[in-house]
Scaffold this active site. Structure first.
Site, mmCIF file in Angstrom:
data_model
loop_
_atom_site.group_PDB
_atom_site.id
_atom_site.type_symbol
_atom_site.label_atom_id
_atom_site.label_comp_id
_atom_site.label_asym_id
_atom_site.label_seq_id
_atom_site.Cartn_x
_atom_site.Cartn_y
_atom_site.Cartn_z
ATOM 1 N N LYS A 14 -8.117 -0.499 12.793
ATOM 2 C CA LYS A 14 -6.789 -0.415 13.438
ATOM 3 C C LYS A 14 -6.429 1.031 13.790
ATOM 4 C CE LYS A 14 -4.412 -1.905 9.873
ATOM 5 N NZ LYS A 14 -5.397 -1.938 8.791
ATOM 6 N N ARG A 89 3.352 -4.884 6.420
ATOM 7 C CA ARG A 89 2.301 -5.354 5.518
ATOM 8 C C ARG A 89 2.794 -6.547 4.703
ATOM 9 N NH1 ARG A 89 -0.525 -0.271 5.511
ATOM 10 N NH2 ARG A 89 -2.487 -0.201 4.462
ATOM 11 N N ARG A 158 -10.466 10.540 1.129
ATOM 12 C CA ARG A 158 -9.095 10.155 0.766
ATOM 13 C C ARG A 158 -9.098 9.656 -0.667
ATOM 14 N NH1 ARG A 158 -6.475 6.192 5.261
ATOM 15 N NH2 ARG A 158 -5.791 5.106 3.386
ATOM 16 N N ARG A 169 -7.167 -2.314 -2.925
ATOM 17 C CA ARG A 169 -6.468 -2.391 -1.630
ATOM 18 C C ARG A 169 -6.847 -3.679 -0.899
ATOM 19 N NH1 ARG A 169 -8.413 2.890 1.051
ATOM 20 N NH2 ARG A 169 -7.186 2.251 2.845
#
Ligand code: AMP
Length: 212
Positions: A14, A89, A158, A169
């Site tokens: 995305k 989300r 990250r 996640r």
């Protein structure tokens, strides 16, 4: 405002697509993950509230995120084509957008990628802490090892791209995504996109969708 939301798992592409569409075609790309990371860097109150949730791979509470996106969108001119990457989300986040005439969602593009490709995509990702450019140890290696092609800064991983946090996640994504997909499908706004293809092929398909 014409708002398109990009739905899909972490690592489904995305952000890559939204970034390119904004650079090449003038869409305004708003990534809530990027906003939060920048707020953490600047030690803003919203960043301090979000950090623990992010480090654990959990979602930041809806109230924090809704306030952040409403504030951001309030300064975007009405005649703008916006791509929201990473928001909504949850169903309450989607409802918050749709509840205001100015921020009603036009369409939701659902990036579909098989789960088994997501973990290696995310754990191999390296990003530039200076300019935000994204690389991958195997798929998009930088020309010089660990160094950004654009600004020569040393690349980092990250903190939420470690395998343990990535798995969390993805679990969080699975629990929230079904509700979101049925919300947008119920409002006739859902467009499914096979996103397990070359970046340029996906971009051509997205352009057709966005120009409709
Ligand atoms: P991303 O860069 O989109 O993968 O987001 C990184 C992290 O930021 C997520 O794992 C969440 O902790 C947090 N985050 C970003 N967007 C949202 C959102 N819309 N709702 C809740 N948490 C979010």
């Amino acid at each position: 405002m014409n708002i398109t939301v990009f739905l899909g798992a972490p690592g489904s592409g995305k952000g890559t697509q939204a970034k390119q569409l904004s650079e090449k075609f003038g869409f305004v790309h708003l990534s809530t993950g990027d906003m939060l990371r920048s707020a953490i860097k600047q030690q803003l109150p919203v960043g301090l509230k979000a950090k623990t949730f992010m480090d654990q791979g959990n979602l930041v509470p809806d109230s924090v995120m809704i306030e952040l996106i409403e504030e951001t969108l309030s300064s975007v001119p009405d005649d703008t084509n916006v791509i929201l990457d990473g928001f909504p989300r949850t169903v309450p986040q989607a409802q918050a957008l749709d509840s205001k005439p100015k921020t009603k969602v036009s369409q939701a593009v659902n990036f579909l990628v098989p789960e088994n490709v997501l973990v290696p995509r995310l754990t191999g990702r390296r990003v530039c802490p200076n300019c935000g450019e994204s690389f991958h140890l195997v798929f998009i290696p930088p020309t010089k090892k660990d160094t950004c092609n654009k600004c020569s800064t040393t690349l980092i991983q990250r903190s939420d791209d470690t395998e343990e946090v990535v798995r969390r996640r993805l679990e969080v994504f699975r629990t929230q995504n079904e509700g979101l997909v049925s919300y947008f499908s119920g409002h006739n706004k859902l467009i499914n996109l096979n996103a397990d293809k070359a970046v340029n092929t996906i971009q051509d398909e997205l352009l057709k969708i966005l120009k409709q």
